[in-house]
Scaffold this motif. Sequence first.
Motif, PDB file in Angstrom:
ATOM      1  N   VAL A  75     -10.998   9.634   0.267  1.00  0.00           N
ATOM      2  CA  VAL A  75     -10.279   8.177  -0.335  1.00  0.00           C
ATOM      3  C   VAL A  75      -9.408   8.958  -1.509  1.00  0.00           C
ATOM      4  O   VAL A  75      -9.932   9.553  -1.534  1.00  0.00           O
ATOM      5  N   THR A  76      -8.605   8.134  -1.520  1.00  0.00           N
ATOM      6  CA  THR A  76      -6.713   8.566  -2.144  1.00  0.00           C
ATOM      7  C   THR A  76      -7.176   7.804  -2.516  1.00  0.00           C
ATOM      8  O   THR A  76      -6.542   6.589  -1.989  1.00  0.00           O
ATOM      9  N   GLY A  77      -6.093   8.051  -4.075  1.00  0.00           N
ATOM     10  CA  GLY A  77      -5.832   6.996  -4.853  1.00  0.00           C
ATOM     11  C   GLY A  77      -4.604   6.692  -5.664  1.00  0.00           C
ATOM     12  O   GLY A  77      -3.676   8.095  -5.641  1.00  0.00           O
ATOM     13  N   LEU A  78      -3.878   5.548  -5.698  1.00  0.00           N
ATOM     14  CA  LEU A  78      -2.440   5.181  -5.938  1.00  0.00           C
ATOM     15  C   LEU A  78      -2.781   4.826  -7.124  1.00  0.00           C
ATOM     16  O   LEU A  78      -3.335   3.813  -7.973  1.00  0.00           O
ATOM     17  N   LEU A  79      -2.374   5.431  -8.592  1.00  0.00           N
ATOM     18  CA  LEU A  79      -2.156   4.513  -9.393  1.00  0.00           C
ATOM     19  C   LEU A  79      -0.758   4.559 -10.623  1.00  0.00           C
ATOM     20  O   LEU A  79       0.333   5.600  -9.851  1.00  0.00           O
ATOM     21  N   GLY A  80      -0.561   3.938 -11.358  1.00  0.00           N
ATOM     22  CA  GLY A  80       0.200   3.204 -11.408  1.00  0.00           C
ATOM     23  C   GLY A  80       0.693   1.923 -12.156  1.00  0.00           C
ATOM     24  O   GLY A  80      -0.959   1.021 -11.820  1.00  0.00           O
ATOM     25  N   PRO A  81       1.756   2.141 -13.275  1.00  0.00           N
ATOM     26  CA  PRO A  81       1.834   0.423 -13.768  1.00  0.00           C
ATOM     27  C   PRO A  81       2.302  -0.692 -13.133  1.00  0.00           C
ATOM     28  O   PRO A  81       2.529  -0.538 -11.700  1.00  0.00           O
ATOM     29  N   ASN A  82       1.807  -1.651 -12.820  1.00  0.00           N
ATOM     30  CA  ASN A  82       3.336  -2.624 -12.315  1.00  0.00           C
ATOM     31  C   ASN A  82       4.115  -2.839 -11.829  1.00  0.00           C
ATOM     32  O   ASN A  82       4.733  -2.428 -13.189  1.00  0.00           O
ATOM     33  N   GLY A  83       4.305  -4.038 -11.032  1.00  0.00           N
ATOM     34  CA  GLY A  83       5.632  -3.081 -10.473  1.00  0.00           C
ATOM     35  C   GLY A  83       6.141  -1.817  -9.805  1.00  0.00           C
ATOM     36  O   GLY A  83       7.601  -1.073  -9.805  1.00  0.00           O
ATOM     37  N   ALA A  84       5.588  -0.169  -9.983  1.00  0.00           N
ATOM     38  CA  ALA A  84       5.735   0.760  -9.675  1.00  0.00           C
ATOM     39  C   ALA A  84       6.189   0.890  -8.542  1.00  0.00           C
ATOM     40  O   ALA A  84       6.688   2.171  -7.980  1.00  0.00           O
ATOM     41  N   GLY A  85       5.734   0.164  -7.525  1.00  0.00           N
ATOM     42  CA  GLY A  85       6.247   0.540  -6.278  1.00  0.00           C
ATOM     43  C   GLY A  85       4.805   0.730  -5.317  1.00  0.00           C
ATOM     44  O   GLY A  85       4.332   0.509  -3.974  1.00  0.00           O
ATOM     45  N   LYS A  86       3.531   0.463  -5.802  1.00  0.00           N
ATOM     46  CA  LYS A  86       2.507   0.611  -5.248  1.00  0.00           C
ATOM     47  C   LYS A  86       2.407  -0.225  -4.246  1.00  0.00           C
ATOM     48  O   LYS A  86       1.543   0.079  -2.638  1.00  0.00           O
ATOM     49  N   THR A  87       2.217  -1.512  -4.495  1.00  0.00           N
ATOM     50  CA  THR A  87       1.528  -2.808  -3.162  1.00  0.00           C
ATOM     51  C   THR A  87       2.710  -2.708  -2.298  1.00  0.00           C
ATOM     52  O   THR A  87       2.110  -2.256  -1.053  1.00  0.00           O
ATOM     53  N   THR A  88       4.157  -2.114  -2.230  1.00  0.00           N
ATOM     54  CA  THR A  88       4.927  -2.140  -1.288  1.00  0.00           C
ATOM     55  C   THR A  88       4.220  -0.408  -0.501  1.00  0.00           C
ATOM     56  O   THR A  88       4.721  -0.773   0.889  1.00  0.00           O
ATOM     57  N   LEU A  89       3.967   0.098  -0.934  1.00  0.00           N
ATOM     58  CA  LEU A  89       3.743   1.181  -0.986  1.00  0.00           C
ATOM     59  C   LEU A  89       2.982   1.184   0.338  1.00  0.00           C
ATOM     60  O   LEU A  89       2.270   1.664   1.970  1.00  0.00           O
ATOM     61  N   LEU A  90       1.292   0.919  -0.109  1.00  0.00           N
ATOM     62  CA  LEU A  90       0.550  -0.043   0.612  1.00  0.00           C
ATOM     63  C   LEU A  90       1.028  -1.092   2.211  1.00  0.00           C
ATOM     64  O   LEU A  90      -0.260  -0.384   2.920  1.00  0.00           O
ATOM     65  N   ARG A  91       1.680  -1.859   1.785  1.00  0.00           N
ATOM     66  CA  ARG A  91       1.980  -2.632   2.578  1.00  0.00           C
ATOM     67  C   ARG A  91       2.653  -1.798   4.086  1.00  0.00           C
ATOM     68  O   ARG A  91       2.845  -2.264   4.935  1.00  0.00           O
ATOM     69  N   ILE A  92       3.527  -1.442   3.265  1.00  0.00           N
ATOM     70  CA  ILE A  92       4.010   0.303   4.836  1.00  0.00           C
ATOM     71  C   ILE A  92       3.588   0.646   5.122  1.00  0.00           C
ATOM     72  O   ILE A  92       3.055   1.130   6.597  1.00  0.00           O
ATOM     73  N   ILE A  93       1.758   1.087   4.829  1.00  0.00           N
ATOM     74  CA  ILE A  93       0.887   2.346   5.163  1.00  0.00           C
ATOM     75  C   ILE A  93       0.375   1.621   6.094  1.00  0.00           C
ATOM     76  O   ILE A  93      -0.533   1.351   7.299  1.00  0.00           O
ATOM     77  N   ALA A  94       0.161  -0.268   5.430  1.00  0.00           N
ATOM     78  CA  ALA A  94      -0.771  -0.727   6.573  1.00  0.00           C
ATOM     79  C   ALA A  94       0.183  -1.869   7.679  1.00  0.00           C
ATOM     80  O   ALA A  94       0.337  -2.231   7.973  1.00  0.00           O
ATOM     81  N   THR A  95       1.349  -0.740   7.296  1.00  0.00           N
ATOM     82  CA  THR A  95       2.086  -1.442   9.180  1.00  0.00           C
ATOM     83  C   THR A  95       2.555  -2.998   8.858  1.00  0.00           C
ATOM     84  O   THR A  95       3.569  -3.570   9.480  1.00  0.00           O
ATOM     85  N   VAL A  96       2.837  -3.494   7.323  1.00  0.00           N
ATOM     86  CA  VAL A  96       2.859  -5.037   7.622  1.00  0.00           C
ATOM     87  C   VAL A  96       4.784  -4.987   7.187  1.00  0.00           C
ATOM     88  O   VAL A  96       5.374  -5.965   7.610  1.00  0.00           O
ATOM     89  N   ARG A 103     -13.677   8.934   7.397  1.00  0.00           N
ATOM     90  CA  ARG A 103     -12.702   8.116   7.083  1.00  0.00           C
ATOM     91  C   ARG A 103     -11.610   8.542   6.120  1.00  0.00           C
ATOM     92  O   ARG A 103     -11.973   8.400   5.088  1.00  0.00           O
ATOM     93  N   THR A 104      -9.910   7.779   6.660  1.00  0.00           N
ATOM     94  CA  THR A 104      -9.268   8.030   5.349  1.00  0.00           C
ATOM     95  C   THR A 104      -8.887   6.442   4.726  1.00  0.00           C
ATOM     96  O   THR A 104      -9.109   5.664   5.722  1.00  0.00           O
ATOM     97  N   VAL A 105      -9.405   6.438   2.892  1.00  0.00           N
ATOM     98  CA  VAL A 105      -9.136   5.627   2.007  1.00  0.00           C
ATOM     99  C   VAL A 105      -7.651   5.617   1.753  1.00  0.00           C
ATOM    100  O   VAL A 105      -8.073   6.434   0.847  1.00  0.00           O
ATOM    101  N   VAL A 106      -6.881   4.830   1.732  1.00  0.00           N
ATOM    102  CA  VAL A 106      -5.525   4.517   0.830  1.00  0.00           C
ATOM    103  C   VAL A 106      -5.925   3.263  -0.404  1.00  0.00           C
ATOM    104  O   VAL A 106      -6.099   2.639   0.433  1.00  0.00           O
ATOM    105  N   MET A 107      -5.895   3.770  -1.685  1.00  0.00           N
ATOM    106  CA  MET A 107      -6.171   2.967  -2.648  1.00  0.00           C
ATOM    107  C   MET A 107      -5.700   2.117  -4.054  1.00  0.00           C
ATOM    108  O   MET A 107      -5.188   4.102  -3.433  1.00  0.00           O
ATOM    109  N   SER A 108      -5.368   1.316  -3.902  1.00  0.00           N
ATOM    110  CA  SER A 108      -4.508   1.519  -5.371  1.00  0.00           C
ATOM    111  C   SER A 108      -5.474   0.583  -6.510  1.00  0.00           C
ATOM    112  O   SER A 108      -6.172  -0.072  -6.369  1.00  0.00           O
ATOM    113  N   SER A 109      -5.032   1.618  -7.785  1.00  0.00           N
ATOM    114  CA  SER A 109      -5.730   0.916  -8.847  1.00  0.00           C
ATOM    115  C   SER A 109      -5.121   0.868  -9.559  1.00  0.00           C
ATOM    116  O   SER A 109      -4.475   1.818 -10.143  1.00  0.00           O
TER     117      SER A 109
END
Length: 280
Positions: free
Chosen positions: A30-51, A186-192
Motif C-alpha cells: 500500500v502506497t499513500g498519497l498525502l496532501g491538502p485539498n487541491g494539491a493534485g492527488k485526485t488528478t494523479l490518481l485519475r491518471i494512474i486509473a487511466t481515466v 497486489r499494488t494499492v495506491v490510495m489518497s487520504s
Amino acid sequence: MSTVVVRGATKSFGRTAALDGVGFEAGPGVTGLLGPNGAGKTTLLRIIATVLAPDAGTVTLLGRDPARPGERTGIRERLGYLPQDPGFHRGFTVFEFIDYVAILKEQTDRRPRHDEVRRVIAETGLESVSAKRIRSLSGGMRRRVGLAQALLGRPDLLVLDEPTVGLDPEQRLRFREMISAAGEGRTVVMSSHQTEDITALCTRIAVIHQGRARFTGTPAELTAQAAGRVWTEGRRSPAALAAWGTGDGTYRNIGDPPPGAALTPPTLEDAYLLLMAAPS
C-alpha cells in the motif's frame, strides 16, 4: 519492481495547473498519497486509473504504456478503481450494482460472474445488505460497495481515492482492515487526508503539494525529519509554527524549539505539518 512509474507528469485544466512535473512510483503493498485539498492527488490518481492522460510526461502501469490503446485495455483488465464519488445507481440493489459493473468489465458469462460478485460482497462484509437498494445504505456501507466493485476480477493494481472520507472511527478501522488485506499480493495506491490512515496502512508515501511531490519515501523517513522539532510546555510557545492544547493540559508545539525545551517524539502528522510549512 515498480508497478506504477510516473515521470514528469503535467496536467492543466484551462489555466490551472493540477500537476507540475510530478514523479511517483509504487510497487506491491500500500502506497499513500498525502496532501491538502487541491494539491493534485485526485488528478494523479485519475491518471494512474487511466481515466485521464497527462499533457506531458510518461506513465508506465503494470509494465505497459497507457498511451497505447491496446496496452491501455490490458491495464484496465488488471485494474480496480474507487473514485471519490463512484456514481452509484441508487435504485439498484447492492448485488445488481456490482453485477452491472462486472458486466461493464466484460464478465459476460452469467454463472461465474455471479460467483465473482458474491465473492467481493463477502470480502467487503456486504452479505447482509446485498439485496438492499443502495439509496437505503449508510455512507459507510456505500463506500464498501465502491470497494467491492473495485475488487472485481482480483486486480493487480487497486487505485483508491479517499476511501475513508466521511467514515466514523469504527468504519475507518474496518476499512483499514479491508485495505490492508487488499494490499497483500497486489499494488494499492490510495489518497487520504488522514495521517493516521497513512501511518497504519502504507509502506511508502508521497506528499503532493501544488502539483509536485514534496516527499517520497517511507512514513518512518518522513517522521524522522521532524526529530528535535516537537516539544511540550504549559503554554503555546511563540517559537512554534503550530501548537495546540492537549488533553493533559500541556501544549504540543512544532517548529524550532527554544533552548531547554522538553522534546517529545514526533508523529507523521508533525512531520507533514513541518513539510507543508517549509518553502517550496
